[in-house]
Scaffold this active site. Structure first.
Site, short mmCIF file in Angstrom:
data_model
loop_
_atom_site.label_atom_id
_atom_site.label_comp_id
_atom_site.label_asym_id
_atom_site.label_seq_id
_atom_site.Cartn_x
_atom_site.Cartn_y
_atom_site.Cartn_z
N HIS A 281 33.17 41.93 44.44
CA HIS A 281 32.80 40.63 43.52
C HIS A 281 33.38 39.21 43.90
O HIS A 281 34.53 39.59 44.47
CB HIS A 281 32.91 40.94 42.28
N LYS B 214 37.08 38.29 38.53
CA LYS B 214 36.63 39.55 37.81
C LYS B 214 38.36 40.37 37.36
O LYS B 214 39.03 40.57 38.04
CB LYS B 214 35.87 40.62 38.59
#
Lengths: 257, 257, 257, 257
Positions: D144, D148
């Site tokens: 990701h 995050k």
């Protein structure tokens, strides 16, 4: 040039953008604006006078316009003593010679013209060229959204040619391939002896893989581009470099070494 | 059947291997030998009598022989009441009907005939078939060593057909593709409307990727086979399952659910 | 040296292998034997006299032995005027200095000592080092069979250190990472500020991916090694190069440029 | 209900959107608007009366609001006889029981509540669960963007739990792992015995790979999500399905089979 602009020389780089309301130009303006070491001092598009750039004391111009106006823009930049970073397409050998001629009279001035400002794509091609002579096999797989008109992509074709040239220079023969029974197209397009496969699927953006193989191992160089903002680090890199690179620089490669 | 063999019913599965000195047979013998719940009781190849299998009290036979002897072997297994797991190729609809006919008279007996014992490959095809109707786009990329004669591979062609059938059943139209300017072959082979790309490179073994795409996302199912021993877990799975599956079972799929 | 051996200078390179019956030595013998421009003239292992190498007129020795005998082997090669390519481990700075000392008196002689003869792995590290300063983010994912004792692998650790050093030299700060809520271990091992993830699974061989990311794009360099024969092209490259590289050469890198 | 609305039953599905000005709601409105078989008849957000939905004759409501208002919305839908598709979070077992209770009195009415409308992600989890018992090894690698906060992602943790449960049910023991010398974190987070690795890099969006391995082969299921619009095909699928699925449906899974 005012006193304030003079001080600019040791402060942020003063940047003007031509084609500022175009798809790429808008992103360039945002990127310059967001860079701590740059100042966006002029934005020019169709109908705006180029003089705004000079009036604002721009040191570097970024040009993402069109082939029909870019030569006039460049001529003007050279006359005004403004460095230029150009992403506009359509540069023939003849055009490049013309730019070199103009720069001949301004030894302190730099122009960077690059077909691709994506650092990742440029490095992918550099590494592929360097790896080419060490591997028996090589193939290219590019993957794009299904609205793309050409197959393979320009980047894939260009990579294939670079790799083929490096193989030829190293004296490598054709890649091994025993295929005797092929459904037409299965082995991809043949670009100078390098097989290139073009995948198209909804959801994909712009991806390319160069796969090299020799006995018992493979080396893969893969580039994934998710957004046209991916060109911005390359544009900013060129803006920072161009004042220190007199003459004409072609492509991002020399700036990456 | 001796007392000792009777006990075998609740002990390890007693396995005989036909084609035991062939490339695959050798691996099967090793795999059976290494399985805690099996016992390798007979190995038969060209010139050896099949009776060795019966004499040893084998409960299951694994057949990796050739199309010209496999039907005789199966007939013999059915007559002797031995379950069979068959990896030999060449089964036509007619041959399968014949086997079904023989099994009609032996309701307790099972035969598994599978073209591919690779659990990974079989699951890849299952998942691809299940995913097919949920995605606008699908393409297949298979990658193999350059000594391979056919392109695309049999597994890739089979996968493409399964996927195409699932799309048709779901009423999906053709995959989107705006390609207008193609270097011949770039877009791969067209197998029932699914594009399949065959990559060949030294160093590669056997790999396949099925790429599905819809708005904003892709799903990829990839299988990498490094060695023919990869078929062994599937063979052992079938050996364990066949005594509990009377009749003819085609392919590994039903055993994986 | 006989007349026939003299002719060898312009014919195939005459190669002797030390540690010829070891795991790697066996592969080296096969590879040399299969190379059109080399001749395998001597194979030596524990208990065999080194003089066999000299008697056979070897021009280059390949040494895959053990740390306890390699220094004696090298001393002997230098004395006899035989070039050496060494894959044996255990070279400390002190040992390297000693080899340099011996070579001081033989200006025509070359020795190549390399910890890794995999061309793919060496290029992966080279490219990763070159890419490092152009990307905000970098992580390493290595994947191996589950019998491996160390995590991460030596190659991954080495790559992380090279990348971290290149970042530091370019003045890059820490990679961005907003993780505030981590299950222990999720973010991998921290090697000089570079996160390294070690995956272990049956079926895998030896794989490594270096992932670089900047705004809107990623660049991935991946190496897959399927077999220890993958070291052989690197060994042969070194055998061909060493007669033209007097002095001590460390690693395969200088031979790849 | 007017005549025109009556006809709607055999015409396009009449859809109302709650939370229509939220990040997800905006996309839902666009998607419904673009679907040939649907009509967007009401858009409601904070401050707007729910009665607009009834007045417009909506047959299905899509709710992407917040945990504090979603129960009132659902109660209202059930009272009005409008089917509901819910992407709002915060559903406890108690809340689900309450919804079931309300639906008890309306046997013709359907409600779909799903934590994830990404078809690709849901299929990835389904396939991973199905594959789990056939492979000795399994690991999860999610990737990701670096903003995050949690590592691993909720989807990765959920997948690990599903896989671990499937392994336990099949009687599989722990995955093989000989690691004896680990730099802390290299082997990832341990989620119910499944190792999960979280990669973070600028340029990445949301990606997950589930890697299964057995002797000689690996199977990889990979999901790449490029955009939150990737949830829309799943939302539309649920809108189409909900009128035919009385009662409470949890998750997208049952709609995909």
């Amino acid at each position: 040039m005012t006193d304030e602009q003079e001080k600019g020389a040791t402060g942020p780089i003063r940047v003007g953008v031509l084609g500022a309301r175009g798809r790429m130009g808008i992103e360039v303006c945002k990127a310059v604006d967001g860079a701590a070491d740059m100042e966006l001092v002029a934005t020019v598009d169709q109908g705006d006078p180029l003089s705004a750039v000079a009036d604002a004391g721009a040191q570097v111009v970024v040009d993402f316009t069109t082939p029909d106006v870019v030569m006039d823009n460049l001529r003007w930049c050279v006359d005004q003593g403004v460095h230029a970073v150009v992403g506009t397409t359509g540069f023939t050998g003849q055009r490049l010679d013309q730019v070199r001629g103009w720069l001949g009279g301004r030894p302190e001035l730099g122009v960077v013209i690059a077909p691709n400002f994506g650092i990742g794509a440029v490095l992918m091609m550099q590494f592929a060229t360097r790896a080419a002579r060490h591997f028996e096999s090589v193939e290219i797989i590019e993957q794009h959204h299904p609205r793309k008109l050409d197959a393979p992509s320009g980047t894939a074709t260009h990579t294939a040619r670079l790799v083929a040239a490096a193989r030829a220079e190293a004296g490598l023969g054709p890649v091994p391939d025993a295929t005797a029974d092929e459904v037409a197209g299965a082995r991809g397009a043949d670009i100078d002896g390098v097989r290139v496969h073009a995948v198209r699927a909804t959801g994909l953006l712009a991806h390319q893989e160069v796969l090299f193989g020799t006995i018992g191992e493979t080396l893969t160089i893969r580039h994934d581009s998710y957004d046209r903002v991916s060109f911005m680090p390359g544009v900013l890199l060129a803006v920072r470099a161009v004042p220190g690179r007199p003459g004409l620089t072609l492509g991002l490669d020399p700036l990456l070494d």
